[in-house]
Design a protein around this motif. Structure first.
Motif, PDB file in Angstrom:
ATOM      1  N   LEU A   1       8.402  -7.906  -3.950  1.00  0.00           N
ATOM      2  CA  LEU A   1       7.440  -6.649  -3.847  1.00  0.00           C
ATOM      3  C   LEU A   1       7.754  -5.586  -5.195  1.00  0.00           C
ATOM      4  O   LEU A   1       6.983  -5.204  -5.972  1.00  0.00           O
ATOM      5  N   TRP A   2       8.959  -4.985  -5.136  1.00  0.00           N
ATOM      6  CA  TRP A   2       9.488  -4.322  -6.113  1.00  0.00           C
ATOM      7  C   TRP A   2       9.385  -4.842  -7.469  1.00  0.00           C
ATOM      8  O   TRP A   2       8.948  -4.173  -8.418  1.00  0.00           O
ATOM      9  N   THR A   3       9.594  -6.078  -7.758  1.00  0.00           N
ATOM     10  CA  THR A   3       9.613  -6.703  -9.043  1.00  0.00           C
ATOM     11  C   THR A   3       8.053  -6.810  -9.574  1.00  0.00           C
ATOM     12  O   THR A   3       7.808  -6.461 -10.561  1.00  0.00           O
ATOM     13  N   SER A   4       7.346  -7.032  -8.421  1.00  0.00           N
ATOM     14  CA  SER A   4       5.748  -7.278  -8.815  1.00  0.00           C
ATOM     15  C   SER A   4       5.034  -6.137  -9.098  1.00  0.00           C
ATOM     16  O   SER A   4       4.225  -5.775  -9.813  1.00  0.00           O
ATOM     17  N   LEU A   5       5.777  -4.824  -8.948  1.00  0.00           N
ATOM     18  CA  LEU A   5       5.427  -3.599  -8.992  1.00  0.00           C
ATOM     19  C   LEU A   5       6.042  -2.682 -10.277  1.00  0.00           C
ATOM     20  O   LEU A   5       5.897  -1.479 -10.668  1.00  0.00           O
ATOM     21  N   GLY A   6       7.005  -3.746 -10.900  1.00  0.00           N
ATOM     22  CA  GLY A   6       7.535  -3.249 -12.260  1.00  0.00           C
ATOM     23  C   GLY A   6       9.045  -2.788 -12.176  1.00  0.00           C
ATOM     24  O   GLY A   6       9.480  -2.462 -13.352  1.00  0.00           O
ATOM     25  N   PHE A   7       9.567  -2.979 -10.901  1.00  0.00           N
ATOM     26  CA  PHE A   7      10.945  -2.545 -10.858  1.00  0.00           C
ATOM     27  C   PHE A   7      11.779  -3.796 -11.502  1.00  0.00           C
ATOM     28  O   PHE A   7      11.326  -4.904 -11.327  1.00  0.00           O
ATOM     29  N   THR A   8      12.944  -3.416 -12.258  1.00  0.00           N
ATOM     30  CA  THR A   8      13.773  -4.533 -12.487  1.00  0.00           C
ATOM     31  C   THR A   8      15.129  -4.179 -11.922  1.00  0.00           C
ATOM     32  O   THR A   8      15.469  -3.048 -11.662  1.00  0.00           O
ATOM     33  N   VAL A   9      16.117  -5.262 -11.671  1.00  0.00           N
ATOM     34  CA  VAL A   9      17.344  -5.234 -11.375  1.00  0.00           C
ATOM     35  C   VAL A   9      18.231  -4.699 -12.207  1.00  0.00           C
ATOM     36  O   VAL A   9      18.334  -5.392 -13.473  1.00  0.00           O
TER      37      VAL A   9
ATOM     38  N   VAL B   1      14.694   5.038  -8.795  1.00  0.00           N
ATOM     39  CA  VAL B   1      15.832   4.292  -8.773  1.00  0.00           C
ATOM     40  C   VAL B   1      15.778   3.976  -7.138  1.00  0.00           C
ATOM     41  O   VAL B   1      15.879   5.065  -6.325  1.00  0.00           O
ATOM     42  N   PHE B   2      16.163   2.647  -6.834  1.00  0.00           N
ATOM     43  CA  PHE B   2      16.618   2.131  -5.464  1.00  0.00           C
ATOM     44  C   PHE B   2      18.139   1.915  -5.768  1.00  0.00           C
ATOM     45  O   PHE B   2      18.550   1.006  -6.437  1.00  0.00           O
TER      46      PHE B   2
ATOM     47  N   ALA C   1       0.772  -1.335   0.059  1.00  0.00           N
ATOM     48  CA  ALA C   1      -0.201   0.057   0.057  1.00  0.00           C
ATOM     49  C   ALA C   1       0.866   1.111  -0.155  1.00  0.00           C
ATOM     50  O   ALA C   1       0.559   2.086  -0.775  1.00  0.00           O
ATOM     51  N   LEU C   2       1.833   1.241   0.692  1.00  0.00           N
ATOM     52  CA  LEU C   2       2.958   2.519   0.640  1.00  0.00           C
ATOM     53  C   LEU C   2       3.527   2.587  -0.452  1.00  0.00           C
ATOM     54  O   LEU C   2       3.677   3.676  -1.146  1.00  0.00           O
ATOM     55  N   ALA C   3       4.012   1.394  -1.043  1.00  0.00           N
ATOM     56  CA  ALA C   3       4.576   1.553  -2.569  1.00  0.00           C
ATOM     57  C   ALA C   3       3.594   2.003  -3.566  1.00  0.00           C
ATOM     58  O   ALA C   3       4.271   3.100  -4.347  1.00  0.00           O
ATOM     59  N   GLU C   4       2.568   1.651  -3.393  1.00  0.00           N
ATOM     60  CA  GLU C   4       1.666   2.021  -4.657  1.00  0.00           C
ATOM     61  C   GLU C   4       1.206   3.419  -4.228  1.00  0.00           C
ATOM     62  O   GLU C   4       1.310   4.339  -5.490  1.00  0.00           O
ATOM     63  N   HIS C   5       1.229   4.005  -3.120  1.00  0.00           N
ATOM     64  CA  HIS C   5       0.805   5.385  -2.858  1.00  0.00           C
ATOM     65  C   HIS C   5       2.116   6.294  -3.345  1.00  0.00           C
ATOM     66  O   HIS C   5       1.835   7.233  -3.873  1.00  0.00           O
ATOM     67  N   VAL C   6       3.227   5.993  -3.004  1.00  0.00           N
ATOM     68  CA  VAL C   6       4.390   6.536  -3.269  1.00  0.00           C
ATOM     69  C   VAL C   6       4.792   6.688  -4.548  1.00  0.00           C
ATOM     70  O   VAL C   6       5.061   7.700  -5.191  1.00  0.00           O
ATOM     71  N   LEU C   7       4.362   5.572  -5.369  1.00  0.00           N
ATOM     72  CA  LEU C   7       4.498   5.552  -6.965  1.00  0.00           C
ATOM     73  C   LEU C   7       3.534   6.684  -7.674  1.00  0.00           C
ATOM     74  O   LEU C   7       3.814   7.362  -8.388  1.00  0.00           O
ATOM     75  N   VAL C   8       2.298   6.566  -7.076  1.00  0.00           N
ATOM     76  CA  VAL C   8       1.437   7.496  -7.443  1.00  0.00           C
ATOM     77  C   VAL C   8       1.817   8.884  -7.434  1.00  0.00           C
ATOM     78  O   VAL C   8       1.998  10.046  -7.889  1.00  0.00           O
ATOM     79  N   ALA C   9       2.327   9.401  -5.859  1.00  0.00           N
ATOM     80  CA  ALA C   9       2.765  10.580  -5.368  1.00  0.00           C
ATOM     81  C   ALA C   9       4.026  11.071  -6.458  1.00  0.00           C
ATOM     82  O   ALA C   9       4.156  12.191  -6.951  1.00  0.00           O
ATOM     83  N   ALA C  10       4.804  10.315  -6.820  1.00  0.00           N
ATOM     84  CA  ALA C  10       5.992  10.466  -7.453  1.00  0.00           C
ATOM     85  C   ALA C  10       5.533  10.689  -8.909  1.00  0.00           C
ATOM     86  O   ALA C  10       6.155  11.828  -9.613  1.00  0.00           O
ATOM     87  N   ARG C  11       4.846   9.952  -9.377  1.00  0.00           N
ATOM     88  CA  ARG C  11       4.428  10.461 -10.710  1.00  0.00           C
ATOM     89  C   ARG C  11       3.703  11.757 -10.965  1.00  0.00           C
ATOM     90  O   ARG C  11       3.857  12.628 -11.622  1.00  0.00           O
ATOM     91  N   ALA C  12       2.809  11.852  -9.655  1.00  0.00           N
ATOM     92  CA  ALA C  12       2.181  13.314  -9.716  1.00  0.00           C
ATOM     93  C   ALA C  12       2.968  14.458  -9.472  1.00  0.00           C
ATOM     94  O   ALA C  12       2.616  15.506 -10.263  1.00  0.00           O
ATOM     95  N   ALA C  13       4.208  14.107  -8.799  1.00  0.00           N
ATOM     96  CA  ALA C  13       5.031  15.455  -8.916  1.00  0.00           C
ATOM     97  C   ALA C  13       6.087  15.462  -9.972  1.00  0.00           C
ATOM     98  O   ALA C  13       6.957  16.447 -10.020  1.00  0.00           O
TER      99      ALA C  13
END
Length: 160
Positions: free
Chosen positions: A127-135, A114-115, A96-108
């Motif tokens: 979690l990160w890979t399931s949300l579309g992050f790649t190594v 990058v991690f 939930a936090l990750a999805e919220h932050v991704l929306v906020a980051a896009r809106a900003a």
């Protein structure tokens, strides 16, 4: 689950799990002996946008921030950090936090996130890979894990 911008009054509710997680030495590259004042500066200081997740009783059960990762011509790339109180793990708070932050980051207006140093044994890698992050790379043997010995640190990326 309510997620809102953090206030300075939230730090005393974040610090106990922040300290517990960092002191464990398994998922963050910060010094396990970081003082409360230094930890607050690392987590709460601007230009970070900081969020907290609360359970139905108003208890802070997780926190996250988003900030810029680079400066100058690469200033459009964000970085973020996430912590969930271990006593509340496995309840979808991190997602939930990750999805919220991704929306906020896009809106900003951030173009990507990058991690810089994800411990390769960290369960959040899934979690990160399931949300579309790649190594995009791994620094081998860069992290002295208390249980697994030396493990790699992933650099992970996702376009926003």
């Amino acid at each position: 689950m309510p997620i809102r911008e953090a206030t300075t009054d939230d730090w005393p509710r974040i610090w106990p799990f922040w300290h517990r997680i960092v002191a464990a030495g398994e998922t963050y590259t910060w010094d396990p002996d970081t003082s409360p004042a230094d930890a607050r500066a690392l987590w709460m200081n601007p230009p970070k946008q900081v969020f907290v997740a609360e359970d139905t009783s108003g208890t802070v059960v997780g926190s996250a921030y988003v900030t810029r990762n680079y400066a100058g011509p690469a200033a459009g790339i964000a970085n973020a950090g996430f912590m969930v109180d271990p006593d509340h793990a496995g309840r979808g708070i991190g997602r939930a936090l990750a999805e919220h932050v991704l929306v906020a980051a896009r809106a900003a207006g951030w173009r990507a996130m990058v991690f810089n140093a994800v411990v390769e044994t960290n369960p959040a890698v899934h979690l990160w890979t399931s949300l579309g992050f790649t190594v995009v790379g791994t620094v081998p043997d860069a992290f002295d894990h208390p249980r697994h010995g030396r493990v790699g640190l992933h650099v992970m990326h996702r376009r926003l």
